[in-house]
Structures are given as structure tokens and as C-alpha cells.
Design a protein around this motif. Sequence first.
Motif, PDB file in Angstrom:
ATOM      1  N   VAL A  19      46.472  41.197  34.695  1.00  0.00           N
ATOM      2  CA  VAL A  19      45.982  41.832  35.930  1.00  0.00           C
ATOM      3  C   VAL A  19      44.950  42.852  35.509  1.00  0.00           C
ATOM      4  O   VAL A  19      45.209  43.700  34.666  1.00  0.00           O
ATOM      5  N   ILE A  20      43.710  42.700  36.018  1.00  0.00           N
ATOM      6  CA  ILE A  20      42.594  43.587  35.672  1.00  0.00           C
ATOM      7  C   ILE A  20      42.271  44.415  36.914  1.00  0.00           C
ATOM      8  O   ILE A  20      42.072  43.874  38.017  1.00  0.00           O
ATOM      9  N   ILE A  21      42.204  45.718  36.725  1.00  0.00           N
ATOM     10  CA  ILE A  21      41.877  46.637  37.817  1.00  0.00           C
ATOM     11  C   ILE A  21      40.619  47.385  37.399  1.00  0.00           C
ATOM     12  O   ILE A  21      40.597  48.043  36.357  1.00  0.00           O
ATOM     13  N   ALA A  22      39.558  47.233  38.172  1.00  0.00           N
ATOM     14  CA  ALA A  22      38.292  47.875  37.861  1.00  0.00           C
ATOM     15  C   ALA A  22      38.061  48.968  38.858  1.00  0.00           C
ATOM     16  O   ALA A  22      38.183  48.736  40.069  1.00  0.00           O
ATOM     17  N   ARG A  23      37.693  50.163  38.387  1.00  0.00           N
ATOM     18  CA  ARG A  23      37.424  51.303  39.262  1.00  0.00           C
ATOM     19  C   ARG A  23      36.204  52.024  38.685  1.00  0.00           C
ATOM     20  O   ARG A  23      36.285  52.778  37.736  1.00  0.00           O
TER      21      ARG A  23
END
Length: 433
Positions: A19-23
Motif C-alpha cells: 500500500v503506497i500513500i503519497a502526500r
Amino acid sequence: MDANGQSAVFGRRKEPHTVIIARGDEIRHFTVRPWMMAFVGSAIAAVFIGYLLATSYLVFRDDLIGATTARQARMQQAYEDRISALRAQVDRITSRQLLDQQLMETKVGELLARQSQLSQRHGRLGPILERAEAIEPEINTTPPDVAPADRTKPEDHATFVGEKSMPQLAALVSLGDSHPPAFSGWSTRADLPADASAADRADKLFAAINQSLQDIETEQLQRLTRLADTTYENADAIKEALQAAGLPVDSDFGKDESDVGGPLVPVDRATLFDTKVKELDEALDQLDHLRKEARRLPLANPAPGRSVTSPFGVRTDPLLGTAALHSGMDFRIPLGSPARATAAGVITKAGWNGGYGRMVEINHGRGYTTRYAHLSKVGVAIGQTVKMGDVIGQTGSSGRSTGPHLHYEVRHDGEAIDPLRFLRIGRKVEKYL
């Protein structure tokens, strides 16, 4: 062979999920492992199952609470219905007791009224019975042909006037307090079982006392009838004896039943009692009148128990030896014996009177006189009133006499009458005088 691949022999290997979360410029990633998925799924399943269980519990609990509440409501309703039924039963019992008490009070009032009536009757009977006893003591006795059960004994006097009913009435009055033990002593008397109710015993006792009072009233009427009949019989005996001898008797008195009639009108006991009392009073008046009339006649024996030496009628004169009329009767009696009046009257002569010697003459009224001659001593004076049996002098042999004796004459309007006729009538009516 690729480093990340799987060999053909051992199959294709599954790679874990990443799971990749980009912010902005920051990028984060983490790998989701299978056991983590299994744990999350288990947790979600556990929460769901817990929710379902909690929901089911709440639903079932509400149903249980509702059922319990309904059951309690039904039980409360049943108790309330039972209480209402018991209250209604208590009200019915109380109403029945009040009604029974009112009925008993009414019956007690009626019995007390009858008791008072009997007492009043006794007050009226007392003087007339005393009068009957004073006129003729044997009038109060029962005739021989009456059965012993019908005779009124002296010890039954309280029963005759109803005095023995007062304790029973007092016991009945105690019913107003609603105490059944007050009747515990009447079970045998009332012929009821020991477990009978107080009301049943009271009703039986009411009936017994009522019957007792009725018997007393009947006995009163029967006794009045017996007394009246006996009184009339005595009066008729005196009247018939006087009439048979040709002596005067008042014709206005008598019980004439030859010419009677009229419509039949039933009477109650009170009227019948008054009628019987009046009848007895009239009978006593008649007997009293006839006795007074008979006592004014010279019916007694001037020398009871003495023999007659010379009867009334024509005889040979003891001094001259010729036929002569003897106007009286001679009784052999010793010198100095008392000479007694044969009836009440007034002295009209008292002293020496020719051949009579010392003589006493008594006027009895209605033209009747008696003479007592040849006395040795005169014990009365002219104008003196004497009664039957009073001593008027002493016998002797004064005047024209051959020895001690009593010469007795009966005259009507101056004419001599045979004294034997009066003596015979006197013996017949002696017991009534």
C-alpha cells in the motif's frame, strides 16, 4: 530466472500487497501481510458477530421482560379478581347478618309484645280469679271429668301467665350482639345438631317460644271457659233447687241458650279472651246474686245433728190430747244449747210471747220470717241485725212446752210453711253457699 519470480517446478509465488500513500513529496508505503488481513477480517467478523449477539440479546430480553410483565399483570389481575370476589362474599355475608339481625329483632319485638299482652291479661285475670276463689274456692278446681293433663297446677302458675318465657326472650335479645355462643345451650332443646348455625337455632327457638306462648294463651282461654261453665253450673244448681221448692228467684239472671242466632263473625284471640273474661264475670255476677238470694232464705238447719221430735202439720196436742196444727218443727236439744239464726235478717221480736215462751223472730225480707221458741235465754234485741249462724239465744222449755227442745218456724207473709222443705233445699245448695 527472474529473482522475483517463481520457478516452474514450485509454481508462481504470490507477492504481498503493498500500500503506497503519497502526500506531496512524501511517499509512504507499507506491505499488507496475509495474517494482517486475516486478523482484520477476524476482528471485523468478531465485531459483527458481537453486534448480532448483542442485538439478539436485547431483542430476546425485551421479549422476556414483556412476558414477565404480562405474567405479573395476569397474576395481579387474578389476585384483584379474587379480592373482589372475597369482598363481595363478605358484603353478602354482612348483608345477610344484618338482615337476620333485623328479622330476629322483629321477632323478638313480636314475642315481647305477646309477652306484654299475656302479662296484661294476667293483670286482668288476677282480680277475677281472686273473686272466683272468694265466692267459691272450688270453682278454681278442675271438674273430675277433666283429664289430668288439662288441669292447672299451682306450680304451673308461671307458665299460665307466661313468666317462664322471659329468660328465653332475654336470650333472644342477646342476638343483637351477634354472639353465637349465646345459643350453645339450646341445641338439645331445639332438636338440632351441635354444628347447626346460630340462625337455625334461633329460628327453632323462636318457634318453640311462640308455641309456648300460644299454649299459654290456649290454656288461659280453656281455664276461663272451665271457670265460666263451672260457675254457671253452680248458679243453675242453686236456681233449679230454689225453683223446684217454689221459692222465689230472680228470673233476670240465667244463661238462656234456647233462642239464639246471628251471622258468623270470626274473632281473634284478643277478642275471644275479652269475651271469655266478660262471660266469666257475668257468671260470677249471677252466682253471687243467687247466693245472696239464697242466703236471705232460711235454708240452714237451726239445730244441726239434732233429731226432730215433732214435724210440721196436724198432730195430737201434747197437753190436751186433741188434734191441732203444729206450725213448726221441734228439735230435741239439751237445755242451754245455742240457738242459731238460719239466715241473715233483722230481729223483730225478742222476749216472752205467750205459748211460745221466750221467742226470737227474725225478718229475712221478701215476706219471710223465722221463729225460735221455748228459749231459756234471749241473746239479741229488737232491731239488731244478725247473720246466718249467729247465736240468738239458748234453748230451754219456756212457755207451752213439755221439756227442753227448740221450736222452729218458717213463715211467709205471716203464714206458716213446712220448714222441712227449706232444710232439704239447704242440704242441696249448701256446698254452693
